[in-house]
Scaffold this motif. Structure first.
Motif, mmCIF file in Angstrom:
data_model
loop_
_atom_site.group_PDB
_atom_site.id
_atom_site.type_symbol
_atom_site.label_atom_id
_atom_site.label_comp_id
_atom_site.label_asym_id
_atom_site.label_seq_id
_atom_site.Cartn_x
_atom_site.Cartn_y
_atom_site.Cartn_z
ATOM 1 N N UNK A 32 0.827 -1.203 0.000
ATOM 2 C CA UNK A 32 0.000 0.000 0.000
ATOM 3 C C UNK A 32 0.864 1.256 0.000
ATOM 4 N N UNK A 33 1.900 1.283 0.836
ATOM 5 C CA UNK A 33 2.782 2.443 0.883
ATOM 6 C C UNK A 33 3.559 2.612 -0.417
ATOM 7 N N UNK A 34 3.979 1.519 -1.007
ATOM 8 C CA UNK A 34 4.731 1.596 -2.267
ATOM 9 C C UNK A 34 3.838 2.077 -3.407
ATOM 10 N N UNK A 35 2.608 1.605 -3.435
ATOM 11 C CA UNK A 35 1.673 2.074 -4.454
ATOM 12 C C UNK A 35 1.394 3.560 -4.293
ATOM 13 N N UNK A 36 1.219 3.995 -3.068
ATOM 14 C CA UNK A 36 1.000 5.417 -2.817
ATOM 15 C C UNK A 36 2.205 6.233 -3.276
ATOM 16 N N UNK A 37 3.411 5.766 -2.974
ATOM 17 C CA UNK A 37 4.612 6.482 -3.391
ATOM 18 C C UNK A 37 4.739 6.554 -4.908
ATOM 19 N N UNK A 38 4.168 5.568 -5.604
ATOM 20 C CA UNK A 38 4.206 5.540 -7.066
ATOM 21 C C UNK A 38 3.035 6.282 -7.698
ATOM 22 N N UNK A 119 5.850 -6.637 15.871
ATOM 23 C CA UNK A 119 4.768 -5.720 16.218
ATOM 24 C C UNK A 119 5.167 -4.272 15.952
ATOM 25 N N UNK A 120 6.414 -3.919 16.268
ATOM 26 C CA UNK A 120 6.871 -2.545 16.015
ATOM 27 C C UNK A 120 6.916 -2.264 14.522
ATOM 28 N N UNK A 121 7.443 -3.201 13.742
ATOM 29 C CA UNK A 121 7.498 -3.027 12.289
ATOM 30 C C UNK A 121 6.109 -2.825 11.725
ATOM 31 N N UNK A 122 5.177 -3.673 12.120
ATOM 32 C CA UNK A 122 3.825 -3.555 11.575
ATOM 33 C C UNK A 122 3.137 -2.278 12.030
ATOM 34 N N UNK A 123 3.407 -1.830 13.250
ATOM 35 C CA UNK A 123 2.799 -0.597 13.713
ATOM 36 C C UNK A 123 3.295 0.601 12.921
ATOM 37 N N UNK A 124 4.606 0.625 12.649
ATOM 38 C CA UNK A 124 5.166 1.712 11.841
ATOM 39 C C UNK A 124 4.529 1.723 10.452
ATOM 40 N N UNK A 125 4.401 0.548 9.851
ATOM 41 C CA UNK A 125 3.808 0.462 8.519
ATOM 42 C C UNK A 125 2.340 0.881 8.536
ATOM 43 N N UNK A 126 1.582 0.386 9.525
ATOM 44 C CA UNK A 126 0.157 0.701 9.601
ATOM 45 C C UNK A 126 -0.065 2.192 9.841
ATOM 46 N N UNK A 127 0.724 2.776 10.732
ATOM 47 C CA UNK A 127 0.587 4.218 10.985
ATOM 48 C C UNK A 127 0.856 5.013 9.718
ATOM 49 N N UNK A 132 -0.829 8.458 5.197
ATOM 50 C CA UNK A 132 -0.627 8.829 3.799
ATOM 51 C C UNK A 132 -1.835 8.545 2.915
ATOM 52 N N UNK A 133 -2.555 7.474 3.214
ATOM 53 C CA UNK A 133 -3.701 7.121 2.390
ATOM 54 C C UNK A 133 -5.028 7.373 3.084
ATOM 55 N N UNK A 134 -5.003 7.691 4.373
ATOM 56 C CA UNK A 134 -6.230 7.911 5.116
ATOM 57 C C UNK A 134 -6.625 6.683 5.912
ATOM 58 N N UNK A 135 -7.310 6.919 7.036
ATOM 59 C CA UNK A 135 -7.679 5.817 7.935
ATOM 60 C C UNK A 135 -8.540 4.776 7.239
ATOM 61 N N UNK A 136 -9.378 5.214 6.277
ATOM 62 C CA UNK A 136 -10.289 4.274 5.620
ATOM 63 C C UNK A 136 -9.580 3.331 4.665
ATOM 64 N N UNK A 137 -8.295 3.572 4.381
ATOM 65 C CA UNK A 137 -7.565 2.684 3.467
ATOM 66 C C UNK A 137 -7.244 1.343 4.099
ATOM 67 N N UNK A 138 -7.299 1.259 5.429
ATOM 68 C CA UNK A 138 -6.984 0.019 6.133
ATOM 69 C C UNK A 138 -8.240 -0.468 6.841
ATOM 70 N N UNK A 492 -4.283 -3.160 12.499
ATOM 71 C CA UNK A 492 -3.751 -4.137 11.555
ATOM 72 C C UNK A 492 -3.388 -5.419 12.285
ATOM 73 N N UNK A 493 -3.613 -6.549 11.604
ATOM 74 C CA UNK A 493 -3.224 -7.844 12.155
ATOM 75 C C UNK A 493 -1.934 -8.336 11.552
#
Length: 496
Positions: A32-38, A119-127, A132-138, A492-493
């Motif tokens: 999701x983050x990579x698509x947004x960056x592109x 858990x830290x990695x996933x939290x950073x990614x989810x935040x 960047x894409x909005x809360x509704x993107x997840x 995020x799970x």
């Protein structure tokens, strides 16, 4: 290495390409983050787990994966809760040192290797996704249960939503579907009916996290064992508090007679440390006692070591796979999460550079599938950890000088061969990311992805609750906005 910006033809209906990512783990969130960056703003991540849980203990991110997360602007956030891995040591179970290797910056890479809690990695990614894409993107609490190809190549996906006693069903027709839903992927199952459960190799793995004084654990990552069982132990945080404690990740592997098929590929089965502690009595390596580490753990989890058979095809029309859904591999060489991150970046890169989404997915697969297939096979051969088995076969009772058992050149060749097979050698990694289309999302503010379509989604609520009425929506964001407002911010799970 940066690529030129893509030439984007006008969309037939003027709409934006809608990408649905099934799975909110490391692969899905990075996608999701990579698509947004592109330049892709219409991205929806659906995750079956309602609330995040710190499962899977720790992991190592290799420099090529850290390079890609740095390109996404996340390195400082990650390092705030991680530790740079500076040295890896291999030991024979007798205590003899087999090899020691500098890692990350010390090995000549431009990026560090990171020991980090999942858990830290996933939290950073989810935040970052929400920012960047909005809360509704997840969207959490929603599982992809089926995929049906449409005549034009787009997928029709079946979704199930569950929140307590409420259960809803929906169908959605995005422009692209990315299966990032882990080793038990429903998307993979739909594309490969009859494949069955992940095959078990006869080994059980126990994992956990301990908190210990830094002086008791050393500053290095260790992998020790013989031809039957192994232990992996490493710190993954800087010392903190009055007692200067660090978080310690550990993973153990040992053959077993049988495993419960219900837990194949499941990291969440809790067990007592005492049930396996006795197998590692006396294991101590340069002052690090494995049993002391285990006794300091709050919890432990057990799972059978499984992977997936390499596929001959990932992409079908406008549906593809990434991460464990595409190439689940044995936990060898710190490559599972790292390869998922590379998949995500390569996928976004291909979608940005190709006019036709199906051609983009085919190009992504052509670039990534041969590499990950080779790593799957290499990990079945024990990857770089094969040096432990080699030492035991040649000197089962131990040794005083490893180079009398395995020549230095042979040890170096094993490590180099594995690094090159995954394009993880310093020379290749230091060339920079091959997946940068342009630096910064603003460069794509006018980018419109192709062939957007209206989605129709309907809910059939059960258990006496009001039914959701069917509605046309421009994106899956709108379909769940009312539900998310009632339930609070999504979580995020874990990718499993």
């Amino acid at each position: 290495m940066k690529r030129p910006a893509p030439h984007t033809p006008p969309a037939p209906d003027g709409g934006l390409l809608h990408v649905v990512v099934a799975g909110g783990g490391i692969a899905g969130l990075t996608a999701a983050l990579s698509l947004h960056a592109a330049g892709f703003d219409r991205v929806t991540v659906v995750e079956s787990v309602r609330e995040s849980r710190p499962v899977g203990a720790g992991l190592n991110l290799m420099p090529h994966a850290v390079r890609e997360l740095d390109a996404l602007g996340l390195l400082s956030r990650l390092e705030a809760g991680a530790l740079r891995t500076r040295e890896l040591r291999y030991y024979h179970r007798s205590g003899g040192l087999i090899a020691r290797e500098p890692r990350g910056l010390g090995a000549g890479y431009r990026w560090p290797q990171l020991s980090i809690h999942r858990a830290h990695l996933q939290q950073v990614l989810a935040d970052a996704v929400r920012e960047r894409l909005g809360a509704a993107a997840l969207v959490t609490g929603v599982r992809v249960t089926g995929v049906e190809p449409l005549p034009d190549g787009r997928p029709r996906i079946q979704l199930v939503h569950r929140d307590g006693a409420v259960r809803g069903r929906a169908s959605l027709e995005p422009d692209v579907l990315v299966g990032a839903d882990g080793i038990r992927s429903a998307v993979r199952a739909a594309l490969n009916p009859g494949e069955g459960a992940p095959p078990w190799n006869g080994t059980l793995v126990w994992r956990g996290v301990s908190r210990m004084p830094a002086r008791s654990i050393g500053t290095f990552m260790l992998i020790a064992g013989d031809d039957r069982q192994k232990a992996v132990v490493y710190p993954m945080s800087e010392p903190s508090g009055p007692s200067r404690e660090v978080l310690v990740n550990w993973a153990l592997a040992r053959p077993a007679d049988a495993a419960d098929e219900r837990y194949l590929g499941d990291w969440n089965r809790p067990v007592s440390v005492e049930s396996f502690l006795h197998h590692y009595e006396g294991w101590e390596f340069d002052g690090v006692s494995v049993t002391d580490v285990l006794r300091a753990a709050d919890t432990a989890h057990e799972y059978p070591m499984v992977d997936r058979e390499p596929l001959t095809r990932w992409s079908h029309g406008r549906t593809t796979l990434i991460g464990d859904a595409a190439h689940a591999m044995y936990p060898v060489g710190s490559n599972g999460a790292s390869q998922s991150i590379l998949d995500a970046r390569a996928l976004a890169h291909s979608l940005a550079l190709h006019h036709d989404p199906a051609e983009a997915l085919a190009a992504y697969e052509a670039a990534r599938r041969p590499v990950t297939t080779e790593l799957q096979r290499a990990n079945r051969r024990l990857g770089p950890e094969v040096v432990i088995s080699m030492a035991h076969e040649r000197a089962p009772h131990g040794f005083t000088d490893i180079h009398q058992v395995i020549p230095a050149a042979e040890l170096a060749a094993v490590a180099a061969r594995y690094a090159v097979s995954g394009a993880a050698d310093p020379a290749t990694v230091n060339e920079g990311s091959p997946y940068e289309v342009r630096s910064g999302h603003d460069a794509y503010s006018g980018h419109e992805a192709r062939i957007g379509h209206d989605a129709r989604i309907g809910h059939e609520a059960q258990s006496g609750h009001d039914a959701y009425s069917a509605q046309d929506v421009r994106s899956a964001h709108d379909a769940y906005s009312a539900h998310e407002a009632r339930s609070g911010a999504p979580h995020v799970g874990a990718e499993r």
